[in-house]
Design an enzyme around this catalytic site. Structure first.
Site, PDB file in Angstrom:
ATOM      1  CD  GLU A   1       5.900  25.474 -17.050  1.00 48.27           C
ATOM      2  OE1 GLU A   1       7.060  25.817 -16.772  1.00 48.27           O
ATOM      3  OE2 GLU A   1       5.641  24.577 -17.867  1.00 48.27           O
TER       4      GLU A   1
ATOM      5  CD  GLU B   1       4.558  24.607 -21.725  1.00 47.70           C
ATOM      6  OE1 GLU B   1       5.568  23.985 -21.341  1.00 47.70           O
ATOM      7  OE2 GLU B   1       4.396  25.824 -21.534  1.00 47.70           O
TER       8      GLU B   1
HETATM    9  O1  IFM Z   1      10.339  25.613 -22.746  1.00 52.58           O
HETATM   10  C1  IFM Z   1       9.635  25.419 -21.561  1.00 52.58           C
HETATM   11  C2  IFM Z   1       8.446  26.354 -21.490  1.00 52.58           C
HETATM   12  O2  IFM Z   1       8.810  27.674 -21.611  1.00 52.58           O
HETATM   13  C3  IFM Z   1       7.726  26.172 -20.173  1.00 52.58           C
HETATM   14  N1  IFM Z   1       7.439  24.808 -19.911  1.00 52.58           N
HETATM   15  C4  IFM Z   1       8.488  23.827 -20.086  1.00 52.58           C
HETATM   16  C5  IFM Z   1       9.121  24.010 -21.443  1.00 52.58           C
HETATM   17  C6  IFM Z   1      10.220  22.953 -21.659  1.00 52.58           C
HETATM   18  O3  IFM Z   1      11.168  23.015 -20.667  1.00 52.58           O
END
Ligand code: IFM
Length: 434
Positions: free
Chosen positions: A154, A350
Site C-alpha cells: 500500500e 487483503e
Molecule cells: O490493518 C491494515 C493493514 O495493515 C493494511 N491494509 C488495511 C488493513 C486494515 O485497515
C-alpha cells in the site's frame, strides 16, 4: 494457476501488527516502535506472535487455508537498515516458512509492510537502494521455498497517512511534496527489488485500490472522479505497467510543489520491471464530489449515508463497524479493470472488515460470502485470479486505531493471548473446503 494449479485461499497479517517482542533477537528499532495509537497503545506485545508463531501456524492450518500472507520485519534482518545482518532474524522467518510448508500452506511474503528501520526515511532516494539490498537478502535466504513475493504494501497509504495526514509514522502533516516523493521512492524500491529477483516464483506489489464512482452526472463530479482515480489508483498502476505517471495528476502536483525533479532518468523503466502478478487490497469504493478550490485537491469523498442513487447505487449501503461502506461489487469492478486495462493476473491480498463481536460475527460471514462471490463474478468475466487472502488471520494492532478495531477471523484476548476461532473463521473453512 501455477504450482499445482490450486487457488490460494489465504489469511493475511503483517509483522508489526502481530509480532510484539520488539527487542528480541537483536531487532533494530522501526519508525512505528514509538508511534502510539490514539489510545496510547503500541506494538510492544501485540499478539505475541513472535513467540507464539508455532501455535499460530497450527491455527492457519486449522482454518483450512492453503496460503499465509505475512510480512518480514526489515529491522529484524538488518537492525541498522543495511549492512550488518542479524542471523537470528533471518532464521526466525526461515523456521516460519518451513513450518508453513510442512502443513501445505504457501507463504506469500511481503517485504515491506510499514515497519521501516528507524535509521531510514522514504523521502531519501537512498532508502530505495537499501530496500533492494534487503530484498536481495530475503531472496537469497528464502527463494528456494517461497514462490509468492510482494515488495511493498500500500504505497498510497504510506505517503498519504505518513506525510499528508500525519496519522501514521513518521507523522508528518500537510507535506504534499514529501507525499509524492515518498510515492516515487516506494515505486522505485519496488522496481529495483523486482529487477534483482531471480527466483522462479512470482513477484508483485500490493496496492490498495479504490474503485471510483461519481456522486452525480454533473460534469464537475465526473471530472473530480477521474482526477481522484489518477491520484489513488493510476499514480501507481500506470507507471508499474509502463505508462509513466498520469499527466493530469502530474500537472496538479507540479502546480503545488513545483517540478518533480526527484524522478531521474531511467526510474520509470525500473518501476515498470515486469511482475508476475498484482496484489489488490480492497476495502472501500470512493464516491466523489467536486469541491472547487479545496486544498490540496478539489474534491471530497462522499460518506455512505450521503451516497446518491445517481451514482448507480440503489441506496441502503451499510458500513462496517469502522464506518467503511460495504460494496462487494467494487471488488469485481477493480479486478475486471486490472485485467482489462493492465492485463494483470491478480491476487486479492487483503479484504476484510471491522466487527466487534468476539465470536458470533454473523456480519463478517456475510461480508466474506459477498466478497468471495464478487471475486467469482470477476473470474466469470475472464479475470485470472490467483487467490484471495482475508484480512486478517486474527485481531491485531490496527496502527493509529490500536487494538479496538478487530479484523480477525480469530479472536485474540489481549490479556491472556488466548486465540479463539470466530464463527467467520469456521465459515471460511467450509467455504475453502467447498
Ligand atoms: O490493518 C491494515 C493493514 O495493515 C493494511 N491494509 C488495511 C488493513 C486494515 O485497515
Amino acid at each position: 494457476m501455477r504450482r499445482g494449479d490450486r487457488i490460494l485461499w489465504g489469511v493475511a497479517t503483517s509483522a508489526f501488527q502481530i509480532e510484539g517482542s520488539l527487542d528480541a533477537d537483536g531487532r533494530g528499532k522501526s519508525i512505528w516502535d514509538d508511534f502510539p495509537s490514539d489510545a496510547g497503545e503500541t506494538g510492544a506485545i501485540a499478539c505475541d506472535h513472535y513467540r507464539r508463531w508455532r501455535g499460530d501456524v497450527d491455527l492457519i492450518a486449522e482454518l483450512g487455508a492453503n496460503a499465509y500472507r505475512f510480512s518480514i520485519a526489515w529491522p529484524r534482518l538488518l537492525p541498522e537498515g543495511g549492512g550488518r545482518v542479524e542471523r537470528r532474524g533471518v532464521d526466525h522467518y526461515s523456521r516460519l516458512i518451513d513450518a508453513l510448508l510442512e502443513r501445505g500452506i504457501a507463504p506469500v511474503v511481503t517485504l515491506f509492510h510499514w515497519d521501516l528501520p528507524a535509521t531510514l526515511d522514504w523521502r531519501e532516494r537512498d532508502t530505495a537502494y537499501r530496500f533492494a539490498e534487503y530484498a536481495q537478502l530475503c531472496f537469497d535466504a528464502y527463494s528456494d521455498r517461497v514462490d509468492w513475493w510482494l515488495t511493498i504494501n500500500e504505497p498510497w497509504i504510506v505517503g498519504l497517512l505518513g506525510f499528508l495526514h500525519g496519522l501514521h509514522a513518521p507523522g508528518i502533516k500537510g507535506d504534499v511534496r514529501a507525499e509524492v516523493t515518498v510515492f516515487h521512492h516506494l515505486l522505485l524500491a519496488h522496481g529495483l527489488a523486482t529487477e534483482t529477483y531471480r527466483g522462479d516464483g512470482d513477484i508483485g506489489i500490493a496496492l490498495n485500490l479504490c474503485p471510483h464512482y461519481a456522486a452525480s452526472d454533473d460534469p464537475a463530479d465526473v471530472e473530480a472522479t477521474h482526477a481522484s482515480d489518477e491520484y489513488v489508483n493510476r499514480w501507481f498502476l500506470d507507471p508499474l505497467y509502463g505508462r509513466g505517471y498520469p499527466e493530469g495528476m502530474r500537472a496538479r502536483y507540479e502546480e503545488i510543489v513545483g517540478e518533480l525533479d526527484f524522478i531521474e532518468d531511467g526510474d520509470l523503466r525500473t518501476i515498470a520491471a515486469p511482475t508476475g502478478y498484482l496484489g489488490i487490497n480492497y476495502y472501500a469504493p470512493r464516491v466523489m464530489q467536486a469541491v472547487p478550490g479545496d486544498a490540496p485537491w478539489p474534491w471530497r469523498v462522499i460518506v455512505p449515508g450521503e451516497w446518491p442513487t445517481t451514482a448507480g447505487f440503489t441506496g441502503g449501503i451499510v458500513s462496517t463497524e469502522a464506518g467503511t461502506p460495504i460494496f462487494p461489487r467494487g471488488l469485481t469492478d477493480l479486478l475486471v479493470r486490472a485485467h482489462r486495462d493492465y492485463g494483470a493476473r491478480v491476487m486479492v491480498t487483503e479484504n476484510g472488515a471491522v466487527y466487534p463481536e468476539p465470536l458470533h460475527d454473523r456480519r463478517r460471514i456475510e461480508f466474506l460470502r459477498d466478497h468471495v462471490d464478487a471475486v467469482r463474478d470477476a473470474v466469470g468475466q475472464g479475470v485470472d485470479v490467483l487467490g484471495y487472502c482475508h484480512w486478517s488471520l486474527m485481531d491485531n494492532f490496527e496502527w493509529k486505531l490500536g487494538y479496538a478495531q478487530r479484523f480477525g477471523l480469530v479472536h485474540v484476548d489481549y490479556d491472556t493471548q488466548e486465540r479463539t476461532i470466530k464463527d467467520s473463521g469456521r465459515y471460511y473453512k467450509e467455504l475453502i473446503a467447498g
